[in-house]
Design an enzyme around this catalytic site. Sequence first.
Site, PDB file in Angstrom:
ATOM      1  CB  THR A  96      18.903  -4.076  19.605  1.00 16.07           C
ATOM      2  OG1 THR A  96      18.808  -5.667  19.622  1.00 16.07           O
ATOM      3  CG2 THR A  96      18.304  -3.799  18.460  1.00 16.07           C
ATOM      4  CB  CYS A  97      23.230  -4.913  23.075  1.00 12.24           C
ATOM      5  SG  CYS A  97      24.537  -4.463  22.123  1.00 12.24           S
ATOM      6  CB  SER A  98      17.905  -8.036  22.803  1.00  9.39           C
ATOM      7  OG  SER A  98      18.142  -8.777  21.870  1.00  9.39           O
ATOM      8  NE  ARG A 129      28.168  -4.132  25.351  1.00 14.13           N
ATOM      9  CZ  ARG A 129      27.677  -4.745  26.537  1.00 14.13           C
ATOM     10  NH1 ARG A 129      26.842  -5.500  26.805  1.00 14.13           N
ATOM     11  NH2 ARG A 129      28.810  -4.502  27.477  1.00 14.13           N
ATOM     12  CB  ALA A 130      24.498  -7.808  19.022  1.00 14.80           C
TER      13      ALA A 130
END
Length: 981
Positions: free
Chosen positions: A946-948, A943-944
């Site tokens: 940190t996937c925030s 994913r991104a």
Amino acid sequence: MLCWGELGSGIQHKPGSQTGDVLTGQRIQHVCSRDGVTVFVLGNGKVYIRVRGRKQKTEPGLFPHFKQQIIHFAASGTSHILFLSQAGTVYQSEVKSKDTAAATKEFSIMKPQVLKSLSEKNIIQVACGNNHSLALSKDGQLFAWGQNTYGQLGIDTKGASQPIPRCVTSLTGMPVAQITAGGGHSFALSLSGAVFGWGRNDRGQLGLKDTEDRHKPNLVKLLKCKKTIHISCGEEHTAVLTKDGLVFTFGAGSYGQLGHNSTKDEIKPRLVGYLFGKRVSQIACGSYHTLVFVASSGEIYSFGRGENGQLGNQETSDQLVPLPVNITDISDKNGTENGLTTKPAVRRILAGGNQSFAQIGDEAGLESSVDPSALHTLKRIMKVDRVLEKELDRNTIRAIVQAFSSSQSLSASFLDVSKDGHFNTNGEVSGLDMSAVYLGFVKLVKNSSVLEKVKNAVEDKLIPSLPQSPACVETLRVYIILPELIAVLTGSATLTDSLNKAILSLEESYLKILECWWSTMPYYFFKRLVDMYQKKSKQLLQLTREGTLKDNSKLHDSLTILQTLYKVNSSRRKKIPERNFCIRVMKIKYFMKLIAYPCIFDAEAKLELLNWWSARAMQWTAHNPLALNQPICLQVARQMILQDALEGLRSTRLYLCGPRIQVRFTGEASYGPGVSQEFFTLFGRELHSNGRIFQRSEDSELLWFPSWEPERDDVFYHVGILCGLAVSNGFICNFNFPLALYKKLLQVQPTLEDLKELSPVEGNSLQEVLDYEYDDTEDEFCLDFTIPRQTADGDTIYQDLIPNGSEIPVQKHNRKQYVDAYVDYKLNTSVKKQFEAFARGFRNSALPVVDVFRPEELRDLIHGNADYEWDLLEKNAGYDGYTQTDKAVRNFWEVFRNLEEEKKKRFLAFLSGSDRLPVGGIQNFQIAIINTRSSEPDSSYPRAYTCSRSLDLPNYSNIEILREKLLHAIESGEEFNAQEL
């Protein structure tokens, strides 16, 4: 031959041809004399001696003991005479004397005896003090014997006499060019002008700034870089001559023999100013008088004791300054020409005891036999490059092997003689011509049998003889030359291993000098050196993996030198690419074993090691609920990020390095990596704008430690903790610190370039001072050794950079010292307390593995990367429930591509919590576009960063709606998914 002073027939006050009828027309090779005895060595190898006896003998007599031997040099003391044959054999004759009824002494010369202990040494120079002797072999070894009352033998003891010649081991490896001796003191001169003295020093005759005797050779530091080419000793004084024709004297001055218009002693070398403007080419000392010769004018100058006419001025008074000797009024065929007085052509001057001599040009064969510089013995020193120029017959091959067996011979070879470059040898310059080294070994490699003999000689004799604490930096040239030999050898593994151990056994100060030489080595040769050690280390590592390397020290020795070269490379003007140091390590277990050698890891490997260590720490904590190293939990208000974070850390106790961190924002339920990343982003921004903790540079916007004290003593300590937590937890936080901070954390010394980054105006001003080449530096810049500093009250005071700095102007000769002191004060001294607190906090929270990173890498790891290659973001994207050709996906990327640069950065922050990229740039940043209605997302899918935030596009097939929603999400920070519709 002209002579004057105390001769066999009495005293002669002016130069005259009084060597005796027997020697008329003979070519005199050398003359030496002490009280009552004068030795003449003829060009045909015969020896004549004039001895003062009962009948005051005037005619030199043939010394009958050398019928088969050809003698080419002699030296005399008060109790003995040394004779050196053309074959390199040394003979010693005892001189006996007895008082007569007429209150004079009669002298007799005993039959010479061969010094058997030196018979195989091929001696090229000898020298005598009153009662001690020195001898120099062709391969550079120095031997001493005789009386040792004052330590004049240089064998690290004093007192007991030594009848058998002993090697002066403290000068091992130094290429000795000349030896000489005074009454009770001795000197050795290196090939590049280093002067070493030892023995009696009660009058300062060693030039060491005191009057303490020395029992081993000591470097005369005040003569460094003076290009000394010759030394002459009197009974208690010394004179040295430089390549530039300057004369320095020191020691006893009772009779004016120092030439300073004084009878005072001098305990350190002092330039004879009365010879200013005269380029002196030769010097010679008698017991208490001194002669100098100026070849350009043909004049001899004398000064010192004149009681016995040895000054040649027709007087018996002493002379305190150099005055010319009148050598024109002589009654021979050179005396007049067409009624005009002429001056004979002087070729060489000599002195001894109370006598003076001048060899003149009409003596048969003199021009070809005497070197005008009085350094003809230098031509006999064994040098590898000279031997390699000869045809490879049996004798030459033997000479080559002998040369490679001696560190003295190797150190004397391949010198940079252009513009006297080798005279500049010091802690920063080796004095070697590396092209000559390369060409020499190209010749050598053509004969494989000779090459193998050389390899054996180096491994069996040369390397074992290398000292751990060399007396002279010139000895270290061996360590620059030998790798070039290894480069042309096959099967050189054992030789490399031996060389490695010798390098690593050097005392630290000498290893530092070797590092400096590496840093100034030409690019091609430095790269060859790096490639050699990278290849060697790679081979040894492979053997370690296979389990066939029994001695692991060989691997660690090779890696230690490779790591040292890596450190040196960072300070080189032209650097070797870092990939030349890397060795791919496949298994993580080897990472831990080799962590002391980070040069072999590329950026990917270092990140892998950091992530492995971080995950291991997290797993250990998870499986040990009672572990002290539990996560640090901070709760902060968005409006008080800085204050709440520091207060939260004050109430937290750190037990181990690398703890996890979890952050919650007050009033918000969510937490996790994305929230913590957002905290670090906001913390960095507030730290930069706060202005009360760090000082912000006006021209670079970077933060640095302030000159004032902070409101709380622990503030820098806790900011250091957060910096360490960022790197250990993999978060990006642009602290806006300069590279100098990360250099200091990794114990790398900051430089002027670092000050330029922090404060460009200040740094560039210092660079202008360094670059100014004219002599009026003081007038142009009006600087002294002080630096302005702001007080707590806002006043400006000036801080001394060195003791009494306000009284020392910055001039051309000390400008680098000023710049170095300025940079050191600005980046080190003035912030010592603040930085140490910061570093303590950083080390308490960061994983130890940070030491594998370079300062630039550590900065990028924490600050993030700002190299935005946006096309790679689209190229590397992953999809779950979508394909790359779906309309919603195509619309999304079209909207993204048309965003302004700042909007793209804010979208990046929306996804990850930071508008900066991880190490490696955007190619290491992958986003996942997920259709949450089509399937449950795979938690293992990349994913991104940190996937925030989630990115869901199922109903955004209308591009205008998509653009509107995307911009709203960026501005508001709200979730961007199908639930909004």
